[in-house]
Structure formats: C-alpha cells, structure tokens
Design an enzyme around this catalytic site. Sequence first.
Site, short mmCIF file in Angstrom:
data_model
loop_
_atom_site.label_atom_id
_atom_site.label_comp_id
_atom_site.label_asym_id
_atom_site.label_seq_id
_atom_site.Cartn_x
_atom_site.Cartn_y
_atom_site.Cartn_z
N LYS A 93 0.87 -1.18 0.00
CA LYS A 93 0.00 0.00 0.00
C LYS A 93 0.91 1.23 0.00
O LYS A 93 1.97 1.21 0.62
CB LYS A 93 -0.86 -0.09 1.27
CG LYS A 93 -1.98 0.91 1.43
CD LYS A 93 -2.74 0.59 2.73
CE LYS A 93 -3.90 1.54 2.99
NZ LYS A 93 -4.65 1.17 4.22
N SER A 135 -9.54 1.19 3.32
CA SER A 135 -8.73 2.01 2.46
C SER A 135 -7.69 1.22 1.65
O SER A 135 -7.16 1.73 0.67
CB SER A 135 -8.00 3.06 3.29
OG SER A 135 -7.15 2.44 4.23
N SER A 173 -9.58 -1.40 7.36
CA SER A 173 -9.03 -1.19 6.02
C SER A 173 -8.31 -2.36 5.37
O SER A 173 -7.98 -2.30 4.20
CB SER A 173 -8.10 0.01 6.02
OG SER A 173 -8.85 1.17 5.90
N1 GLN Z 1 -13.04 3.07 6.89
C1 GLN Z 1 -12.43 3.45 8.12
C2 GLN Z 1 -12.15 4.93 8.12
O1 GLN Z 1 -12.51 5.58 7.20
C3 GLN Z 1 -11.20 2.65 8.38
C4 GLN Z 1 -9.99 3.15 7.68
C5 GLN Z 1 -8.77 2.35 7.99
O2 GLN Z 1 -8.84 1.28 8.61
N2 GLN Z 1 -7.64 2.88 7.62
O3 GLN Z 1 -11.61 5.45 9.02
#
Ligand code: GLN
Length: 472
Positions: A76, A151, A175
């Site tokens: 990532k 994400s 994420s």
């Molecule tokens: N969807 C969650 C957020 O928007 C988790 C994001 C993540 O785990 N980086 O914060």
Amino acid sequence: MSWDTLKNIAADVRTGKTSATKLIDEALANIAKHAEFNAIITTLTDRARSRAADIDARVKNGEDPGRLAGVPFIAKDNFLVFGAETTAASNILKGFDAPYQAMAIEKLEAEGAICVAKANLDAFAHGASTENSDFFTTKNPHDKTKVPGGSSGGSAAAVALNMTPFALGTDTGGSIRQPASFCGVVGLKPTYGLVSRSGVVAMASSTDVIGPIAKSVEDTALILDVIAGQDVLDGTTIPRQTDYTDLSGDLKGKKIGYIKEYFGEGLDEGVQATVEAAMQKLKAAGVELVEVSLPSLPLALAVYYIVCPAEVSSNLARYDGQRFGHHVDNATDLTESYQKARQQGFGSEAKRRIMIGTYVLSSGYYDAYYKKAQTVRTKLINEFNAAFKTVDFLLGPVAPTTAFTIGENTTDPLAMYLGDIMTVGASMAGIPAISVPCGESSGLPVGLQIMAAQSHDQRLLAVAQQFEELSR
Ligand code: GLN
C-alpha cells in the site's frame, strides 16, 4: 494465471527451478495487463529487477535467499519503500522520497521477497472505498462499477487480479478486512503491536496495524510469521508469541460466538444468508455455535469516529509544507506557507477529520467527547475480554453489504462511515480479526469475519484455515 502458494514459489526459486527475474517479469506484466482497474500508483520496475537479479545470482552461488525467495509483492502506498515516492495517495506528499524503509518491507526483503509496486488507497487511509484517493478510484475486480473497498482497496484488488501473490495493507478501523471481503481475498488485521509500524504513514496510532492480504490463509500466516515481532523503532510493539505458520488443529469442539449485535437491522439480506450458510458449515464440522452479546458494540462506531479523527488531527499536523512533499513557493510569510500548503495539499476527507479531531480535543469539548469515547472504549474492551472467557472465537460479517457502487456514498460521509460498523470494534479493542471469503451474494464476494483474544493470532489463523478447507 493464478500464483502457486508462497511456499512453493520460493521453493522453486531456491532450487533454481524458476528464477526471481521471471517472477518479477510476470508480476509486472500482470500489473500492466490490469491497468484499467487503477489499483497501482507506482511500479518499482528497475529496483525490482535489480533485486531479482541479485537473488538469482545468490541462488547460483549456492546461497539461500530466504523463505520468500523471489516472491513479488505490492505495498500500500503508505509504506516507506526505497525506489519510489511514498504518497499515501495524497497530494500533500507528492514528491516525497522515503529516507528509510518500513520495517515490514525490510523484514520481507530480508527473506527474499521483492516489492514491485505501490497500491492505491484512500488518502492517508481515511475511507472505505479508495474514492478518497487524491489520484483516482480503484475498481472492483469482480465488477468495474463497484468499489474495491478501502482504504487498502488497491492492495486487495491487486491480489484478486493476481498481480502478485500477496500485498501489504494497513487496518485502523477495517481497512484490510473490508477490502478483502469486497474483493474475495483473505485479509488479516493482527493484534495491535504485533507488527512494527515503523516507516508507515500514521493514521490513528492507537489502532493502526499492518497486515497481509493474500489468496489463502496459509500464505497470510507465512507473511505474518515474517513481519511479526518487537522492534526498537516502534515502542508499542510486543514480542512475537509463536510459530504463526502452525495451522494444526481441528474445528471439532471449538466454541464460537456469533455476535448478536451484527445480525440486526441494516445487514443486507444476501450477506446475512451467506454468513449464516458459513455458520452452518462450521456447525456441521463440529463447532459449537452460541450467540454472544456485546452491549457496547453498537457504540463502537461513534467511539471510533471520535478517537480516530482526534489522532488523525495530531498525526497530520506534521504536514506543513516544509519537510515533506508539497511546498508552496509564493507565500509572503511562514504562516501563509503552512496555510496554503495544507489548503492545497489535503483533500476534503483529511480536512474533515482534522476539524472533527481538533474539535473533540479542544478544552471545552474534551470531556464531553474524547474522554467519554475513551471510557466507552474501555468498557468495550472489557466486554470483549469477558466474551473470550466463554468462547474461543467470535464471528460475524465483515461489512453490512457487498461492494457498493462507485459514487453511491461519496456525497454522504455518514453513510460511508456506517459501513465500518462491523470492523471498528476489533480495532478499538486491539484484537486480531480476519476476513475469509465465505461465498457470494448477487455475484459479489462476501467475507466471514473471525476474531480472537489479543495475541491469539496463531489460533485465529488456524481456525480460519480450517474454515477455508470446508469451502474448498
Ligand atoms: N473506513 C475506516 C475509516 O474511514 C477505516 C480506515 C482504515 O482502517 N484505515 O476510518
């Protein structure tokens, strides 16, 4: 084509049956072939080829390059990797070259793995669809009109598209698990602190974890085994507990609690039916299934969206246009330089989280929001601990729906946040949780989420693999 297991790939390189160079060429060709999915931000072609040549030379010399010899992987783009910019998919980090490498990358490369590309994400990992990337949205490999989740959506899509046999993601509130579920691959969020966060762009430091996304639990376990362990560069790391590749055991006699709060209103019928069918399979294999209630769990989302922005606002303070990436040349003084760089460089989701975060931490509201959220967080941790005294594992869906349509939630941040409802609990409690494919609903993948008590990552992987076996 789809890749062999990591163990077999590395064995073929170690014995000279195939070469690292050939594998890297294959990965690069796969990446190019699927460019339309927008999973990748940059490829590290030259660096990957030179590392592959080095590994092949070592094999010829009779040396052993390691357990992941020649295995290509994708990180990532919030991991610091030599040979490419680290952008975290944000405009403010454009042009930032990593001065050192993430510990997870170091450990993988020490075992012979080769990073070939950096994957797309929601900028700074804020989001659940990759639509918050400042660059482009990744498309779901199963349906191009759908999001891949987020994400770590680029990483999950890349693995589903067979670009590389595995990828690295980060999980702060879901994420890794949610994009794994949306793309039909395996995604593990390890126990908080088990993998060093050194060299990874921070989101919310009290819940950020690093983990693998792969095609099978066996591969996932091998990656964890390589990257886990204490690190002096990350003071929150804990010692590794065991051999994470040991997946022995039997489902028979295991007691698993299905989380009552996750099967209520808002759960898509198709997802519910698929997860319930998976539960029946477990039951048929001898698992004792019981209903478990965690009364504070419905509050986890509200707690997360206070604690997370608070930490985000603090972690993003360092991007002031002076030290990393984007810099403004036409400012009249330093304050204007800061303001313009942040105004231009941050996308709207980062700005939203900075505003919410500074608000909940401000002196007048700290007690009402931040402190209260931390109190509820402790209550939730206690409920998880109590639950794991009565059952070996907990399970539920990963998300209330399958992959949603691109654009469907972008105008309504609250609707987007609601999708995190089943993943944030494990994040707030720091416990390990995994998403394993368990079927499809209307042609889109559904993941089964299994959770274990803190530091029970090896047992979690074992039970996940035993479940995976049932579906083969
Ligand atoms: N969807 C969650 C957020 O928007 C988790 C994001 C993540 O785990 N980086 O914060």
